[in-house]
Write an enzyme that holds these catalytic residues in place. Structure first.
Site, PDB file in Angstrom:
ATOM      1  N   GLN A   1     143.678  -3.190  80.928  1.00 40.88           N
ATOM      2  CA  GLN A   1     143.147  -3.731  79.674  1.00 40.88           C
ATOM      3  C   GLN A   1     144.193  -3.747  78.566  1.00 40.88           C
ATOM      4  O   GLN A   1     143.892  -4.142  77.437  1.00 40.88           O
ATOM      5  CB  GLN A   1     141.933  -2.908  79.209  1.00 40.88           C
ATOM      6  CG  GLN A   1     140.764  -2.915  80.184  1.00 40.88           C
ATOM      7  CD  GLN A   1     140.145  -4.299  80.341  1.00 40.88           C
ATOM      8  OE1 GLN A   1     140.266  -5.160  79.464  1.00 40.88           O
ATOM      9  NE2 GLN A   1     139.475  -4.517  81.461  1.00 40.88           N
TER      10      GLN A   1
ATOM     11  N   LYS B   1     143.481 -10.620  84.631  1.00 41.21           N
ATOM     12  CA  LYS B   1     143.050 -10.268  83.277  1.00 41.21           C
ATOM     13  C   LYS B   1     144.106 -10.687  82.257  1.00 41.21           C
ATOM     14  O   LYS B   1     144.025 -10.358  81.086  1.00 41.21           O
ATOM     15  CB  LYS B   1     142.803  -8.761  83.174  1.00 41.21           C
ATOM     16  CG  LYS B   1     141.602  -8.274  83.994  1.00 41.21           C
ATOM     17  CD  LYS B   1     141.313  -6.824  83.695  1.00 41.21           C
ATOM     18  CE  LYS B   1     140.454  -6.147  84.748  1.00 41.21           C
ATOM     19  NZ  LYS B   1     139.087  -6.649  84.822  1.00 41.21           N
TER      20      LYS B   1
ATOM     21  N   CYS C   1     131.702  -0.185  85.211  1.00 43.64           N
ATOM     22  CA  CYS C   1     132.453   0.653  86.164  1.00 43.64           C
ATOM     23  C   CYS C   1     132.983   1.905  85.482  1.00 43.64           C
ATOM     24  O   CYS C   1     134.103   2.344  85.741  1.00 43.64           O
ATOM     25  CB  CYS C   1     133.604  -0.121  86.811  1.00 43.64           C
ATOM     26  SG  CYS C   1     133.058  -1.536  87.741  1.00 43.64           S
TER      27      CYS C   1
ATOM     28  N   ASP D   1     147.115   3.126  83.456  1.00 40.13           N
ATOM     29  CA  ASP D   1     146.268   2.045  83.949  1.00 40.13           C
ATOM     30  C   ASP D   1     146.290   0.979  82.864  1.00 40.13           C
ATOM     31  O   ASP D   1     145.625   1.105  81.843  1.00 40.13           O
ATOM     32  CB  ASP D   1     144.853   2.583  84.190  1.00 40.13           C
ATOM     33  CG  ASP D   1     143.838   1.471  84.414  1.00 40.13           C
ATOM     34  OD1 ASP D   1     144.226   0.275  84.425  1.00 40.13           O
ATOM     35  OD2 ASP D   1     142.639   1.789  84.567  1.00 40.13           O
TER      36      ASP D   1
ATOM     37  N   HIS E   1     137.970   3.890  83.762  1.00 39.32           N
ATOM     38  CA  HIS E   1     137.328   2.970  84.695  1.00 39.32           C
ATOM     39  C   HIS E   1     137.299   3.694  86.044  1.00 39.32           C
ATOM     40  O   HIS E   1     138.174   4.513  86.325  1.00 39.32           O
ATOM     41  CB  HIS E   1     138.209   1.714  84.781  1.00 39.32           C
ATOM     42  CG  HIS E   1     137.653   0.610  85.629  1.00 39.32           C
ATOM     43  ND1 HIS E   1     137.693   0.645  87.000  1.00 39.32           N
ATOM     44  CD2 HIS E   1     137.090  -0.573  85.299  1.00 39.32           C
ATOM     45  CE1 HIS E   1     137.168  -0.469  87.480  1.00 39.32           C
ATOM     46  NE2 HIS E   1     136.784  -1.229  86.472  1.00 39.32           N
TER      47      HIS E   1
END
Lengths: 408, 138
Positions: free
Chosen positions: A205, A228, A366, A202, A122
């Site tokens: 997700q 999220k 993105c 990261d 991303h």
């Protein structure tokens, strides 16, 4: 403990609304998840009953707000199995969490140093490192993926050497759904650099779709967002090892993050406050703790199986749908189905699905370099959460039939 | 064939009572709108949206501004045809006098020029209005 999706759905008020006079089928969970009533209630309760600034008030409301706010830090620390509550830094979101790390690294990196990211990033975990490397003279290396959207482990390993200072990898790809074997990758980086290179994950997700234990992972930083993960927007977490965060370059200066200030100089506060300048997003922190406590009492194994079953069903139906091509077919995925159609730009697909009450995301997600790598202008992406049902998947494909018919 | 005027578009769209027919109409308009020469798909002419790309080229003919527009998404092309009906081959004065917001509201398509849509349509409208403002034909 069984997983009853209907009982779960009843806890999300928004799921009973209609869109364009059709029942809402919400499949944009990788962008943001909906919030259960307990989270909404916690925020309303804070503003209705004990709204106050934290840490500094000389009154009862400030004590109540501060206690709830700091309890939330404990809740989060325990949820991800942090070594200490000092390792949990509240941020505005994953993007800010990553920026704290890149900003600090930019001061430490020198010419000849190397940073490794992947082709599936991303922008938040790519532009940040690209700019940090530009500013510091370090080299950014980009580990390739295969056509299925999986990181090629052998190629990744080849990039690691004595110059490697930091490796940043996504837990899962937002655009493709690829779930990276982060535990294995972290251990490779640590082994090949004799524990010298740092590893950042990261987790934007990943956190909602896997069980995260930061000690077991043995990464150095793990970043994610509340919104999220069934919590409020405007809040993220940077988890980092205490030994690193204790003298990490301060990110923003101002109130809260100082221990003493004179007209000539200032000294920084201790962890976690030294990296949290200004009044934090108190309501979101309290709401997020409610989300974590709510999530924790679910049967997590069963809900992950449920999400995986939705992905399997959606993948099967997509494979049987002529004129549709799945983008991202990694063997391990979070519940994300990215696709393109022969007739119909992703934006057209999105418009027509929206009119049928089906909410998806379209575009480059993105992740422009990734779209270039896969030679697509963008994709349509349906992403699932624990409250989605098999019927939602059916509705997606009913709606896609309409797309096909209208664009024929 | 010539694209319909704004008046014809308003009448046509009022005639349809379900979204499907309205969107089919947009798709047809998108099909009918002349294609831009792909050679004109340059970076300078690109108005980037995060959902779809839009290109715009402008020529001056007398006191009129002549636009060519394109998109990689067919429904966006249809929406662009609505914009062209309002702005193409018009004087800068006429362009600036036209209430595009009210027009899209009348068509019940205002969501497409709202800031929430990353489809480049709003940016194209702004670009056309800027061109009109900047032109010495006002």
């Amino acid at each position: 403990m069984a997983f009853d999706v209907q009982q779960i759905r009843q806890q999300f008020p928004i799921l009973s609304r209609t869109v364009h006079n059709k029942p809402l089928v919400y499949l944009d969970n990788a962008a943001t998840t909906q919030k259960p009533q307990v989270v909404i209630d916690a925020i309303v309760d804070y503003y209705s009953n004990y709204n106050s600034n934290v840490h500094r008030g000389a009154h009862q409301l400030a004590d109540e707000a501060t206690r709830k706010y700091e309890d939330a830090r404990d809740t989060l620390a325990s949820f991800i199995n942090a070594n200490s509550r000092n390792e949990v830094i509240w941020t505005s979101g994953t993007t800010e969490s990553i920026n704290i790390v890149t900003h600090g690294m930019a001061q430490k990196l020198r010419t000849g140093d190397e940073v490794i990211v992947t082709q599936m990033e991303h922008h938040a975990n790519f532009v940040t490192w690209q700019q940090a490397c530009k500013a510091s003279g370090a080299t950014l290396l980009i580990a390739p993926i295969n056509d299925a959207g999986e990181l090629i482990t052998e190629e990744f390993i080849k990039l690691i050497n004595a110059n490697t200072r930091l490796v940043s990898i996504p837990h899962a790809s937002n655009a493709l759904g690829t779930l990276n074997p982060i535990k294995q990758l972290i251990s490779e980086v640590k082994r090949l650099t004799a524990d010298q290179a740092l590893v950042m994950i990261d987790g934007a997700q990943g956190i909602a779709h896997s069980e995260v234990d930061v000690q077991q992972l043995n990464c150095d930083f793990y970043a994610f967002s509340s919104h999220k993960f069934y919590g409020p927007t405007g809040l993220g977490v940077l988890w980092g090892k205490e030994s690193l965060l204790a003298d990490w370059p301060v990110w923003q200066t101002g109130g809260e993050m100082i221990s003493e200030v004179s007209y000539q100089d200032a000294k920084w506060n201790t962890l976690p406050y030294r990296l949290e300048a200004g009044t934090p997003n108190i309501a979101a922190v309290i709401g997020f703790a409610a989300a974590i406590n709510w999530f924790k009492q679910l049967d997590i194994k069963a809900l992950l199986e449920h999400e995986n079953a939705l992905l399997t069903q959606a993948t099967q139906m997509a494979e049987d749908f002529s004129g549709l091509r799945i983008i991202g077919s990694a063997s391990a995925k979070v519940p994300v189905l990215s696709f393109v159609m022969d007739r119909g730009h992703p934006a057209d697909i999105g418009f027509i699905l929206d009119r049928q009450g089906v909410a998806i995301r379209t575009g480059h997600h993105c992740a422009e370099p990734l779209m270039d790598r896969l030679s697509v202008p963008g994709t349509a992406r349906a992403s699932f959460a624990l409250y989605n049902t098999s019927d939602d998947v059916e509705q997606l494909f009913v709606a896609l039939k309409k797309v096909k018919m209208m664009l024929a | 064939m010539a694209l319909p005027s704004t008046t014809e578009i308003i009448e046509d769209l009022e005639f349809f009572d379900d979204w499907e027919d309205r969107y089919k109409y947009l798709i047809d308009l998108g099909d009918e709108m002349p294609k831009m020469d792909p050679k004109l798909h340059t970076r300078e002419r690109l108005v980037k949206g995060c959902q779809s790309n839009v290109w715009i080229d402008v020529q001056v003919a007398g006191n009129k501004l002549c636009f060519a527009v394109d998109s990689d998404a067919i429904i966006v092309r249809g929406l662009l045809a609505l914009v062209m009906a309002a702005f193409n081959n018009k004087s800068a004065t006429d362009i600036l006098a036209f209430d595009i917001q009210a027009y899209f509201q009348r068509l019940e398509l205002e969501q497409h020029i709202s800031p929430t849509r990353g489809n480049g349509l709003r940016a194209i409208v702004a670009r056309i209005q800027n061109i009109a403002t900047a032109s010495h034909l006002v």
